[in-house]
Design an enzyme around this catalytic site. Structure first.
Site, PDB file in Angstrom:
ATOM      1  N   ARG A  26       0.820  -1.218   0.000  1.00  4.83           N
ATOM      2  CA  ARG A  26       0.000   0.000   0.000  1.00  4.83           C
ATOM      3  C   ARG A  26       0.851   1.264   0.000  1.00  4.83           C
ATOM      4  O   ARG A  26       0.470   2.276  -0.571  1.00  4.83           O
ATOM      5  CB  ARG A  26      -0.900   0.023   1.236  1.00  4.83           C
ATOM      6  CG  ARG A  26      -2.095  -0.889   1.091  1.00  4.83           C
ATOM      7  CD  ARG A  26      -2.889  -0.890   2.364  1.00  4.83           C
ATOM      8  NE  ARG A  26      -3.487   0.419   2.563  1.00  4.83           N
ATOM      9  CZ  ARG A  26      -4.740   0.611   2.952  1.00  4.83           C
ATOM     10  NH1 ARG A  26      -5.504  -0.424   3.185  1.00  4.83           N
ATOM     11  NH2 ARG A  26      -5.212   1.807   3.115  1.00  4.83           N
ATOM     12  N   HIS A  71      -1.714 -27.403  10.220  1.00  6.59           N
ATOM     13  CA  HIS A  71      -0.447 -28.123  10.359  1.00  6.59           C
ATOM     14  C   HIS A  71      -0.614 -29.499  11.031  1.00  6.59           C
ATOM     15  O   HIS A  71      -0.107 -30.509  10.546  1.00  6.59           O
ATOM     16  CB  HIS A  71       0.554 -27.314  11.187  1.00  6.59           C
ATOM     17  CG  HIS A  71       0.843 -25.949  10.639  1.00  6.59           C
ATOM     18  ND1 HIS A  71       0.842 -25.663   9.295  1.00  6.59           N
ATOM     19  CD2 HIS A  71       1.145 -24.781  11.256  1.00  6.59           C
ATOM     20  CE1 HIS A  71       1.135 -24.380   9.117  1.00  6.59           C
ATOM     21  NE2 HIS A  71       1.316 -23.824  10.293  1.00  6.59           N
ATOM     22  N   GLU A 104       6.078 -24.816  20.540  1.00  2.90           N
ATOM     23  CA  GLU A 104       6.837 -23.611  20.170  1.00  2.90           C
ATOM     24  C   GLU A 104       7.330 -22.899  21.415  1.00  2.90           C
ATOM     25  O   GLU A 104       6.708 -22.983  22.471  1.00  2.90           O
ATOM     26  CB  GLU A 104       5.941 -22.650  19.406  1.00  2.90           C
ATOM     27  CG  GLU A 104       5.408 -23.197  18.117  1.00  2.90           C
ATOM     28  CD  GLU A 104       4.732 -22.100  17.329  1.00  2.90           C
ATOM     29  OE1 GLU A 104       5.427 -21.429  16.557  1.00  2.90           O
ATOM     30  OE2 GLU A 104       3.523 -21.895  17.515  1.00  2.90           O
ATOM     31  N   HIS A 150       2.685 -24.423   5.146  1.00  2.00           N
ATOM     32  CA  HIS A 150       4.145 -24.511   4.959  1.00  2.00           C
ATOM     33  C   HIS A 150       4.741 -25.760   5.606  1.00  2.00           C
ATOM     34  O   HIS A 150       5.847 -26.163   5.272  1.00  2.00           O
ATOM     35  CB  HIS A 150       4.844 -23.232   5.422  1.00  2.00           C
ATOM     36  CG  HIS A 150       5.012 -23.097   6.901  1.00  2.00           C
ATOM     37  ND1 HIS A 150       4.006 -22.672   7.725  1.00  2.00           N
ATOM     38  CD2 HIS A 150       6.068 -23.341   7.715  1.00  2.00           C
ATOM     39  CE1 HIS A 150       4.439 -22.654   8.973  1.00  2.00           C
ATOM     40  NE2 HIS A 150       5.691 -23.058   8.999  1.00  2.00           N
TER      41      HIS A 150
HETATM   42  C1  BG6 Z   1       2.353 -20.562  11.444  1.00  2.45           C
HETATM   43  C2  BG6 Z   1       1.530 -20.071  12.587  1.00  2.45           C
HETATM   44  O1  BG6 Z   1       1.530 -21.132  10.460  1.00  2.45           O
HETATM   45  O2  BG6 Z   1       3.271 -21.536  11.901  1.00  2.45           O
HETATM   46  C3  BG6 Z   1       2.406 -19.538  13.698  1.00  2.45           C
HETATM   47  O3  BG6 Z   1       0.641 -19.060  12.133  1.00  2.45           O
HETATM   48  C4  BG6 Z   1       3.460 -20.528  14.089  1.00  2.45           C
HETATM   49  O4  BG6 Z   1       1.619 -19.172  14.821  1.00  2.45           O
HETATM   50  C5  BG6 Z   1       4.186 -21.055  12.870  1.00  2.45           C
HETATM   51  O5  BG6 Z   1       4.367 -19.898  14.974  1.00  2.45           O
HETATM   52  C6  BG6 Z   1       5.115 -22.198  13.224  1.00  2.45           C
HETATM   53  O6  BG6 Z   1       5.873 -22.532  12.102  1.00  2.45           O
HETATM   54  P1  BG6 Z   1       7.333 -23.150  12.258  1.00  2.45           P
HETATM   55  O7  BG6 Z   1       7.765 -23.384  10.854  1.00  2.45           O
HETATM   56  O8  BG6 Z   1       8.145 -22.143  12.998  1.00  2.45           O
HETATM   57  O9  BG6 Z   1       7.156 -24.416  13.044  1.00  2.45           O
END
Ligand code: BG6
Length: 509
Positions: A72, A257, A233, A195
């Site tokens: 933006r 995930h 995490e 991812h």
């Molecule tokens: C993301 C989440 O998809 O994955 C985050 O939105 C999370 O909250 C992250 O911290 C964790 O990914 P990774 O690759 O660090 O395990």
């Protein structure tokens, strides 16, 4: 401790892999125009641009390709390049960085004002080449963005769209978002990113299961006692309050995930690695998940929220303190699930994920049934034999560990102890382990969809999650508290221990 590192040996037989997927890493990326919406945002700076830079350094991105950052804020190409260099250039070779920046352009527009997309048109003149639109913006903007791209005639047959999880906050909103995208892009043009599917070890799960004979034969209720999937995490809220307060751990992590990991762990062997062959099998698992009705959330799930504590030797605030107010959102979720299929009936599967836990570790632990009759009664550490366990560590320190019983050397009384066969990918292979986005972005450009979620997967996952979310809203509105630096509330321990099993904690956890 008997610890053996076994490097992978080359197979003497050519595996029957789908050429589409297996060759994708070797087939060249075609020249492309990549348009990155949200180019000044956090994901772009932390993941997307670094991944593209890395691929460019490796010589994977063909000359003449362009990356158009869209944001933006008004600025010209040079100002954006300078900003980018500052954000991603640290520790990089200057010449490589400059070569990368030469591919980059910048366009300022407002995704909610279709007329502003006119600024993008002059950058996309080659209608034959691959054109990828990456929407690193809130899903609320997907419909307007897709509509404006179509209005300006930018959606060519070779165009594709990339969207991030979570898509929507429940089934209805996901359907409406996917309908809006689907009015402009076909399913074959749509790449829904989770991812985790791009992580090396997650792909390795497929290899472990389907390139080896020994595991698959044990992979069912005949031999498996129970399964645990943990994604722990260390990080907390990370200045994402706006998003996280609406999502929470259930929508942020479990819906995507953790369920994806569960699918890859539990699915039947696909016939090939083609996108639809793999996704057909994953969706079968999602559909076979036994629903957790609203009335059962208190027995089968646990919600938690961290309070102040110590993580990695550092005192950290609680969630509410970070947020600056009280909140009823969960930063931890644990679920006991079952898969109603011939293969998995009766095997409890425990899922958990949380922020500010004792460490960053993600793993799948498969605990096998005990031996039917032990001739070693009383000779194990606490008198009993520990069951065999396969620990698939996804991060950090990715690898596979097989926990077995062994004799403690000595000529005295026979004594047994658990030991492990330990394969650490970092030691077995010299190759650098790429970031998930490096693989996923080039898969988009190559047109390879195996590692992306199909629409019916997203819907099936929401169908499973929705009753839990409703049950939480009605019957479990306040999450249990846990101290930052621990592995969730005591109720999560109860969830598994009342069935005579326990979480396998990381050392120190
Ligand atoms: C993301 C989440 O998809 O994955 C985050 O939105 C999370 O909250 C992250 O911290 C964790 O990914 P990774 O690759 O660090 O395990």
């Amino acid at each position: 401790m008997l610890t053996t590192t076994i490097p992978y040996a080359a197979s003497s037989r050519t595996p029957a892999m789908s050429p589409e997927f297996a060759d994708s890493a070797r087939s060249p990326v075609p020249p492309f125009d990549l348009v990155l919406f949200g180019a000044t945002g956090d994901l772009a700076a932390r993941k997307l641009f670094p991944a593209l830079l890395q691929r460019q350094i490796e010589g994977v991105l063909p000359d003449g390709s362009t990356i158009v950052g869209v944001g933006r804020s008004e600025m010209d190409d040079d100002a954006f390049r300078a900003q980018l260099a500052e954000r991603i250039g640290d520790g990089r070779d200057r010449a490589a960085l400059d070569a990368f920046l030469r591919m980059v352009r910048y366009v300022a527009l407002d995704v909610e004002r279709p007329e502003t997309f006119a600024a993008l048109v002059p950058h996309l003149t080659d209608t034959a080449r691959v054109r990828a639109f990456y929407l690193s913006v809130a899903p609320a903007h997907y419909a307007a963005t897709c509509g404006a791209l179509a209005t300006h005639g930018l959606v060519t047959p070779a165009a594709r769209i990339v969207v991030e999880k979570p898509i929507g906050h429940d089934l209805a909103s996901a359907v409406s978002i996917m309908d809006a995208v689907g009015r402009v892009f076909t399913e074959a043009q749509t790449y829904r990113i989770d991812h985790y599917l791009g992580k090396e070890t997650v792909q390795n799960l497929l290899v472990l299961r389907f390139a080896n004979t020994i595991f698959e034969r044990l992979w069912s209720n005949a031999d498996v006692d129970h399964v645990q999937i943990t994604v722990a995490e260390e990080v907390g809220l990370e200045a994402r309050a706006g998003y996280y307060e609406k999502a929470g751990a259930l929508r942020d992590m479990v819906q995507n995930h953790l369920l994806q990991l569960l699918c890859l762990f539990a699915m039947e062997p696909p016939n090939t690695l083609d996108a639809d062959a793999v996704r057909d099998e994953k969706v079968r698992i999602l559909k076979a998940l036994r629903p957790i009705p609203e009335g059962e959330v208190l027995q089968r799930t646990v919600r938690g929220q961290y309070r102040p504590g110590v993580v990695g030797g550092r005192a950290v605030k609680g969630y509410a303190e970070e947020l600056g107010r009280e909140s009823a959102i969960e930063t931890f979720a644990a679920l006991r699930v079952e898969i109603d299929t011939w293969r998995w009936a009766g095997v409890p599967i425990f899922l958990r994920t949380g922020k500010r836990m004792s460490g960053r570790f993600s793993e799948i632990v498969v605990t096998f049934r005990p031996v039917p009759h032990s001739i070693f009664a009383g000779l194990g550490a606490d008198g009993a034999l520990a069951p065999n366990r396969l620990v698939i560590r996804l991060q950090p320190d990715d690898g596979v560990q097989l926990v077995t019983m062994a004799k403690i050397p000595g000529s005295g009384r026979l004594r047994l102890r658990e030991t492990g066969l330990d394969l650490r990918f970092g030691e077995a292979f010299e190759n650098r382990s790429p970031d998930a986005y490096e693989r996923l972005l080039t898969d988009v450009l190559r047109g390879q969809q195996t590692l992306f979620m199909r629409r019916d997967e997203v819907e099936a996952a929401w169908r499973f999650i929705d009753p839990i979310a409703r049950g939480w809203a009605d019957r479990y509105p306040v999450p249990h508290r846990y101290t930052a630096g621990t592995n969730g509330p005591a109720q999560a321990v109860g969830l598994i221990e009342r069935e005579g099993r326990s979480w396998l904690e990381q050392p120190g956890g």
